[in-house]
Design a protein around this motif. Structure first.
Motif, PDB file in Angstrom:
ATOM      1  N   GLY A  73       0.836  -1.192   0.000  1.00 34.86           N
ATOM      2  CA  GLY A  73       0.000   0.000   0.000  1.00 34.86           C
ATOM      3  C   GLY A  73       0.872   1.244   0.000  1.00 34.86           C
ATOM      4  O   GLY A  73       1.986   1.227   0.510  1.00 34.86           O
ATOM      5  N   ASP A  74       0.339   2.325  -0.554  1.00 37.54           N
ATOM      6  CA  ASP A  74       1.098   3.570  -0.586  1.00 37.54           C
ATOM      7  C   ASP A  74       0.736   4.499   0.570  1.00 37.54           C
ATOM      8  O   ASP A  74       1.253   5.605   0.666  1.00 37.54           O
ATOM      9  N   GLY A  75      -0.156   4.050   1.458  1.00 31.81           N
ATOM     10  CA  GLY A  75      -0.579   4.867   2.581  1.00 31.81           C
ATOM     11  C   GLY A  75      -1.727   5.801   2.242  1.00 31.81           C
ATOM     12  O   GLY A  75      -2.289   6.443   3.120  1.00 31.81           O
ATOM     13  N   ASN A  76      -2.086   5.877   0.976  1.00 28.92           N
ATOM     14  CA  ASN A  76      -3.182   6.734   0.532  1.00 28.92           C
ATOM     15  C   ASN A  76      -4.342   5.937  -0.050  1.00 28.92           C
ATOM     16  O   ASN A  76      -5.194   6.492  -0.737  1.00 28.92           O
ATOM     17  N   GLY A  77      -4.351   4.626   0.200  1.00 30.25           N
ATOM     18  CA  GLY A  77      -5.469   3.799  -0.247  1.00 30.25           C
ATOM     19  C   GLY A  77      -5.290   3.134  -1.594  1.00 30.25           C
ATOM     20  O   GLY A  77      -6.234   2.584  -2.143  1.00 30.25           O
ATOM     21  N   HIS A  78      -4.071   3.128  -2.127  1.00 26.95           N
ATOM     22  CA  HIS A  78      -3.788   2.451  -3.393  1.00 26.95           C
ATOM     23  C   HIS A  78      -3.010   1.176  -3.074  1.00 26.95           C
ATOM     24  O   HIS A  78      -1.987   1.237  -2.375  1.00 26.95           O
ATOM     25  N   TRP A  79      -3.472   0.046  -3.605  1.00 29.17           N
ATOM     26  CA  TRP A  79      -2.915  -1.255  -3.257  1.00 29.17           C
ATOM     27  C   TRP A  79      -2.542  -2.059  -4.489  1.00 29.17           C
ATOM     28  O   TRP A  79      -3.194  -1.975  -5.522  1.00 29.17           O
ATOM     29  N   SER A  80      -1.520  -2.896  -4.321  1.00 28.85           N
ATOM     30  CA  SER A  80      -1.182  -3.906  -5.328  1.00 28.85           C
ATOM     31  C   SER A  80      -0.789  -5.170  -4.591  1.00 28.85           C
ATOM     32  O   SER A  80      -0.483  -5.151  -3.397  1.00 28.85           O
ATOM     33  N   ASP A  81      -0.825  -6.287  -5.317  1.00 26.42           N
ATOM     34  CA  ASP A  81      -0.429  -7.550  -4.699  1.00 26.42           C
ATOM     35  C   ASP A  81       1.060  -7.792  -4.929  1.00 26.42           C
ATOM     36  O   ASP A  81       1.760  -6.934  -5.487  1.00 26.42           O
ATOM     37  N   GLY A  82       1.553  -8.948  -4.506  1.00 26.58           N
ATOM     38  CA  GLY A  82       2.973  -9.273  -4.621  1.00 26.58           C
ATOM     39  C   GLY A  82       3.474  -9.397  -6.045  1.00 26.58           C
ATOM     40  O   GLY A  82       4.685  -9.442  -6.272  1.00 26.58           O
ATOM     41  N   HIS A  83       2.545  -9.427  -7.014  1.00 26.52           N
ATOM     42  CA  HIS A  83       2.921  -9.518  -8.420  1.00 26.52           C
ATOM     43  C   HIS A  83       2.780  -8.177  -9.130  1.00 26.52           C
ATOM     44  O   HIS A  83       2.908  -8.098 -10.346  1.00 26.52           O
ATOM     45  N   GLY A  84       2.455  -7.122  -8.357  1.00 28.34           N
ATOM     46  CA  GLY A  84       2.302  -5.795  -8.935  1.00 28.34           C
ATOM     47  C   GLY A  84       0.920  -5.519  -9.511  1.00 28.34           C
ATOM     48  O   GLY A  84       0.703  -4.466 -10.108  1.00 28.34           O
ATOM     49  N   VAL A  85      -0.016  -6.450  -9.337  1.00 28.13           N
ATOM     50  CA  VAL A  85      -1.371  -6.264  -9.852  1.00 28.13           C
ATOM     51  C   VAL A  85      -2.118  -5.290  -8.950  1.00 28.13           C
ATOM     52  O   VAL A  85      -2.177  -5.472  -7.730  1.00 28.13           O
ATOM     53  N   VAL A  86      -2.677  -4.238  -9.539  1.00 27.22           N
ATOM     54  CA  VAL A  86      -3.435  -3.234  -8.795  1.00 27.22           C
ATOM     55  C   VAL A  86      -4.732  -3.868  -8.290  1.00 27.22           C
ATOM     56  O   VAL A  86      -5.422  -4.579  -9.025  1.00 27.22           O
ATOM     57  N   LEU A  87      -5.057  -3.611  -7.022  1.00 29.36           N
ATOM     58  CA  LEU A  87      -6.245  -4.195  -6.387  1.00 29.36           C
ATOM     59  C   LEU A  87      -7.338  -3.130  -6.263  1.00 29.36           C
ATOM     60  O   LEU A  87      -7.490  -2.488  -5.234  1.00 29.36           O
ATOM     61  N   ASP A  88      -8.085  -2.957  -7.341  1.00 29.44           N
ATOM     62  CA  ASP A  88      -9.138  -1.939  -7.389  1.00 29.44           C
ATOM     63  C   ASP A  88     -10.224  -2.157  -6.345  1.00 29.44           C
ATOM     64  O   ASP A  88     -10.836  -1.199  -5.872  1.00 29.44           O
ATOM     65  N   ALA A  89     -10.471  -3.402  -5.959  1.00 30.88           N
ATOM     66  CA  ALA A  89     -11.559  -3.712  -5.019  1.00 30.88           C
ATOM     67  C   ALA A  89     -11.344  -3.079  -3.648  1.00 30.88           C
ATOM     68  O   ALA A  89     -12.305  -2.863  -2.911  1.00 30.88           O
ATOM     69  N   ILE A  90     -10.093  -2.777  -3.291  1.00 29.95           N
ATOM     70  CA  ILE A  90      -9.824  -2.162  -1.981  1.00 29.95           C
ATOM     71  C   ILE A  90      -9.268  -0.743  -2.123  1.00 29.95           C
ATOM     72  O   ILE A  90      -8.703  -0.198  -1.178  1.00 29.95           O
ATOM     73  N   GLU A  91      -9.457  -0.161  -3.281  1.00 31.18           N
ATOM     74  CA  GLU A  91      -9.046   1.226  -3.519  1.00 31.18           C
ATOM     75  C   GLU A  91      -9.674   2.130  -2.459  1.00 31.18           C
ATOM     76  O   GLU A  91     -10.858   2.037  -2.164  1.00 31.18           O
ATOM     77  N   GLY A  92      -8.874   2.990  -1.866  1.00 26.91           N
ATOM     78  CA  GLY A  92      -9.358   3.924  -0.848  1.00 26.91           C
ATOM     79  C   GLY A  92      -9.224   3.417   0.577  1.00 26.91           C
ATOM     80  O   GLY A  92      -9.354   4.190   1.521  1.00 26.91           O
ATOM     81  N   CYS A  93      -8.952   2.131   0.758  1.00 28.28           N
ATOM     82  CA  CYS A  93      -8.766   1.575   2.101  1.00 28.28           C
ATOM     83  C   CYS A  93      -7.331   1.873   2.549  1.00 28.28           C
ATOM     84  O   CYS A  93      -6.380   1.566   1.834  1.00 28.28           O
ATOM     85  N   VAL A  94      -7.188   2.444   3.715  1.00 23.64           N
ATOM     86  CA  VAL A  94      -5.860   2.742   4.243  1.00 23.64           C
ATOM     87  C   VAL A  94      -5.419   1.632   5.195  1.00 23.64           C
ATOM     88  O   VAL A  94      -4.244   1.283   5.257  1.00 23.64           O
ATOM     89  N   ASP A  95      -6.386   1.055   5.915  1.00 22.01           N
ATOM     90  CA  ASP A  95      -6.099   0.036   6.927  1.00 22.01           C
ATOM     91  C   ASP A  95      -6.455  -1.355   6.422  1.00 22.01           C
ATOM     92  O   ASP A  95      -7.300  -1.517   5.548  1.00 22.01           O
ATOM     93  N   ILE A  96      -5.791  -2.346   7.029  1.00 18.40           N
ATOM     94  CA  ILE A  96      -6.174  -3.737   6.813  1.00 18.40           C
ATOM     95  C   ILE A  96      -6.766  -4.268   8.108  1.00 18.40           C
ATOM     96  O   ILE A  96      -6.506  -3.726   9.190  1.00 18.40           O
ATOM     97  N   ASP A  97      -7.551  -5.326   8.006  1.00 14.45           N
ATOM     98  CA  ASP A  97      -8.096  -6.027   9.165  1.00 14.45           C
ATOM     99  C   ASP A  97      -7.932  -7.511   8.910  1.00 14.45           C
ATOM    100  O   ASP A  97      -8.634  -8.082   8.076  1.00 14.45           O
ATOM    101  N   ILE A  98      -6.969  -8.118   9.607  1.00 10.62           N
ATOM    102  CA  ILE A  98      -6.752  -9.563   9.497  1.00 10.62           C
ATOM    103  C   ILE A  98      -7.682 -10.227  10.504  1.00 10.62           C
ATOM    104  O   ILE A  98      -7.578  -9.978  11.709  1.00 10.62           O
TER     105      ILE A  98
END
Length: 184
Positions: free
Chosen positions: A72-97
């Motif tokens: 994550g970039d800290g601003n809600g933009h995410w990618s996985d370990g392969h560099g694939v952008v994860l649009d489904a969680i766009e805007g989320c800053v936190d994770i919840d395991i």
């Protein structure tokens, strides 16, 4: 570095967490042994956050099973370990395991809520043991500054009042987790 443990109040689970402040933020590494929906699992995870408590990295590995890596970039933009952008969680800053109370610390510290303040947020929820990532709605309220917070899982109609320590780490999360004393 601090080390602490939680016991699951839902079953026979236990977690051991190492938590450390670093020049650029905070890092945690943990091992969890638990069960969910009647299935036992082991989970190893690592989480890094920046100095503002925004999640920048998460790695999760189920023993004998799947693995998940998030950037994550800290601003809600995410990618996985392969560099694939994860649009489904766009805007989320936190994770919840799902398997740990540790990830409640992230929004508690990041939001800097005033006593009596409530704030709804969207988070990247990671279910265990399948490691599926979905966007969910939650809310946090400060009941007693730096001591007690209310978590609302809006997506599942669940509320709990959590006691936390000076670092915002959960002491008691009724019906789910309770802190254990470390062996001396």
């Amino acid at each position: 570095m601090r080390e602490l443990r939680w016991a699951s109040e839902e079953g026979d689970g236990i977690e051991h967490l190492a938590f450390d402040a670093r020049a650029d933020g905070f890092a945690a590494e943990s091992a969890v042994v638990g069960q969910r929906y009647g299935n036992a699992y082991g989970l190893h995870y690592a989480v890094r956050v920046d100095a503002q408590w925004r999640t920048t990295y998460a790695w999760l590995k189920i023993v004998g099973g799947g693995e998940l890596e998030l950037y994550g970039d800290g601003n809600g933009h995410w990618s996985d370990g392969h560099g694939v952008v994860l649009d489904a969680i766009e805007g989320c800053v936190d994770i919840d395991i799902a398997a740990t109370p540790f990830t409640n610390t992230l929004p508690i510290r990041r939001l800097q809520l005033a006593e009596g303040e409530r704030r709804p947020i969207s988070v990247a929820y990671i279910s265990t043991p399948d490691l599926q990532v979905t966007r969910v709605e939650q809310a946090y309220s400060c009941l007693a500054l730096n001591r007690e917070y209310r978590y609302e899982g809006i997506f599942r109609d669940f509320t709990a009042d959590m006691q936390v320590d000076q670092d915002g780490l959960v002491i008691d999360y009724p019906t789910l987790f309770r802190r254990l004393p470390l062996a001396r």
